[in-house]
Design an enzyme around this catalytic site. Structure first.
Site, PDB file in Angstrom:
ATOM      1  N   THR A 508       0.901  -0.668  -0.206  1.00 29.87           N
ATOM      2  CA  THR A 508       0.130   0.047   0.132  1.00 29.87           C
ATOM      3  C   THR A 508       0.214   1.500  -0.103  1.00 29.87           C
ATOM      4  OG1 THR A 508      -0.094  -0.493   1.957  1.00 29.87           O
ATOM      5  CG2 THR A 508      -2.172  -1.679   1.234  1.00 29.87           C
ATOM      6  N   CYS A 509       2.450   1.164   0.001  1.00 22.59           N
ATOM      7  CA  CYS A 509       3.051   2.227   0.112  1.00 22.59           C
ATOM      8  C   CYS A 509       3.269   2.210  -0.779  1.00 22.59           C
ATOM      9  CB  CYS A 509       4.221   2.257   1.708  1.00 22.59           C
ATOM     10  SG  CYS A 509       3.598   1.984   3.191  1.00 22.59           S
ATOM     11  N   ALA A 510       3.651   1.399  -1.819  1.00 29.26           N
ATOM     12  CA  ALA A 510       4.255   2.417  -3.143  1.00 29.26           C
ATOM     13  C   ALA A 510       2.701   1.638  -4.240  1.00 29.26           C
ATOM     14  CB  ALA A 510       5.017   0.729  -3.843  1.00 29.26           C
ATOM     15  N   GLY A 548       2.019  -2.147   4.608  1.00 25.87           N
ATOM     16  CA  GLY A 548       2.405  -0.822   4.063  1.00 25.87           C
ATOM     17  C   GLY A 548       3.596   0.002   4.423  1.00 25.87           C
TER      18      GLY A 548
END
Length: 548
Positions: A508-510, A548
């Protein structure tokens, strides 16, 4: 301003904020205005320039007096706040020509809402590169002048909360055609200090409680990055460090929980603020406004549930249409609207006189047409007037990170961020948004990846057709967001492939989803559904993986 077809007009896209001492005189303001304009606009002529009021008269004295211009005194005379003041510079040659073409005396007067035109609400046009990204802090001795904000006020300067048109003339609304919501929010986000963090420890079983603790912590600062850690039900820290994904999911969940708070009433998709004594004691109106501003500027979603008419009121835009949830009041207003003669109208007004007197709109009527005015006045009081204090406190919170200033300057751009929209994600939109990272053409790996990519496109269409997993759930699995946020997606979403797993994985962070390379679509779809439905958090739950 410049001379355009022999008429002095504001130049679109050249509006700049100016930080000044309130005691600045005309000469000082002229000098600083010219310097700022020339510093940020290399295409400006050398001058000389004249400092002028919106009516094109030169700034020398306070209009209508012999007092030399002083910013503080000018503010007092026109009855506006500093961020509602707009002055202009123009070439002296244009000014002299304009003056020679007109021998009429011009004077300044404050306009009512119905007189405001686009010259009073000039949008920033980024292609002109006119608005700098400023990190200057406001202090008690300096104030910042923004482009003017349209406010609903009487000639004596007092805001009128009892008489507001039910419907606005669309031609009178500010139109922002040269800037996007993402560009505006990106400019606001420049104030964020990425070297400091405000920490949030959140349990998904009670997101609201954790959010309130975090926002009320003495160390919280809206200008710091948000560091979010989700806790499982047993109290242990979930795997995954917040590099953006947990923050996005937290803000998404927070906006969803905010909609159900008792400070709001009305239809689920068009909520408005209502007075709640318990919420006032806890200062929840300020908290709610701040949460919304922080979510939007920090890359999260907007609330998407606030009444458009309430947003128009907050942004200083004309036009109003109330919602009445009280059945007894609704019946009373219907009786007034249905009165077909002057006698019947007078009788029904007398019948409901106590209700109308509370709102200050009980009156003697001389024509049946006045019933519409009475109803309009009561509706305005019911939604805005009686809730004025809590709306103002909500606005105080919404002013965090200068979001309220931006909303008032660009209402048509930012208002949709706060209001419900019927637009939903589409499979085509998602497919175009996620860029595939494929192996070199001609390789065996490329062939299997191409097959998985065709499965992915079909799976998106199945999700759009209300399969076991919706497009919003899929988007949430990959990004921590239910849809694209107002600030846009950073980093850009992409699709990768792996032979090491038979289930989807998401970072989700990328904003990245990793697809399994499987032989048939039936197995691909079954594994996608199972993995996504069994991975609600940032750790690893069963087979669906998400970090994440």
């Amino acid at each position: 301003m410049s001379l355009q077809k022999d008429i002095m007009k504001p130049v679109r896209g050249k509006t700049l904020p100016l930080i000044l001492d309130p005691d600045t005189d005309a000469a000082g303001l002229h000098r600083l205005a010219v310097k700022k304009m020339t510093d940020f606009n290399s295409d400006l002529d050398e001058g000389p320039y004249v400092l002028i009021y919106p009516d094109t008269s030169e700034v020398i004295n306070i209009p209508g007096t012999s007092k030399p211009f002083n910013l503080r005194e000018y503010k007092t005379e026109i009855g506006k706040t500093y961020n509602q003041i707009a002055l202009f510079i123009c070439l002296k040659s244009d000014y002299d020509k304009d003056a020679s073409d007109s021998d009429q005396e011009v004077f300044v007067r404050r306009k009512r809402v119905t007189e405001v035109d686009l010259a009073d609400t000039l949008p920033w046009e980024p292609e002109h590169e006119s608005t700098p990204k400023s990190t200057a802090e406001k202090t008690s001795t300096y104030t910042q002048l923004y482009a003017p904000i349209v406010v609903d006020e009487d000639e004596d300067g007092s805001q009128d909360f009892n008489v507001v048109p039910i419907r606005a003339d669309p031609a009178k609304k500010a139109v922002d055609t040269s800037i996007s919501a993402a560009q505006t929010i990106e400019d606001l986000a420049d104030a964020i200090d990425h070297n400091t963090v405000s920490r949030f420890n959140i349990s998904r079983s009670n997101v609201w409680d954790g959010a309130v603790r975090g926002f009320r912590r003495s160390t919280f600062c809206e200008k710091s990055d948000l560091l979010v850690r989700f806790m499982d039900d047993a109290g242990s820290v979930e795997e995954g460090i917040d590099a953006g994904g947990p923050r996005q999911e937290f803000l998404t969940l927070l906006m969803s929980f905010l909609q159900s708070q008792p400070i709001f009433e009305g239809p689920p998709q068009s909520r408005y603020l209502v007075y709640n004594a318990a919420a006032i004691r806890e200062d929840e109106y300020f908290m709610a406004g701040k949460m919304i501003a922080v979510s939007i500027v920090h890359g999260g979603p907007g609330p998407r549930f606030i009444s458009r008419d309430l947003v128009n009121h907050i942004a200083g835009q004309p036009g109003f249409c109330a919602h009445v949830t009280d059945e007894e009041i609704g019946r009373a207003l219907s009786e007034i609207e249905l009165a077909h003669s002057l006698k019947s109208l007078q009788d029904v007004l007398l019948k409901h006189s106590s209700m109308l007197q509370t709102a200050g709109c009980f009156r003697h009527v001389s024509s049946v047409e006045e019933k519409h005015t009475v109803v309009a006045e009561y509706l305005t009081w019911y939604t805005i007037g009686r809730n004025h204090s809590v709306i103002e406190r909500f606005k105080d919170g919404l002013a965090s990170l200068h979001f309220l200033d931006a909303l008032c300057q660009h209402p048509s751009v930012l208002a949709p961020v706060l209001c419900h929209t019927d637009k939903r994600l589409t499979s085509v939109e998602v497919e175009r948004l996620f860029l595939p990272q494929l192996s070199p053409a001609g390789s065996n790996r490329r062939t299997t990846e191409t097959m998985a990519l065709s499965f992915w496109a079909d799976y998106l269409m199945d999700c759009e057709e209300q399969g076991p997993v919706s497009l919003e759930e899929l988007f949430m699995f990959i990004t921590g967001l239910k849809t694209q946020p107002p600030a846009g997606m950073t980093p850009h979403p992409c699709v990768t492939f792996s032979q090491e797993t038979i289930y989807p994985m998401a970072n989700t962070c990328a904003n990245t989803i990793t697809l399994p390379l499987l032989e048939t679509y039936a197995r691909f779809k079954a594994n996608m559904d199972f993995g996504i439905q069994n991975s609600p958090g940032f750790g690893c739950l069963r087979n669906g993986k998400r970090k994440g």
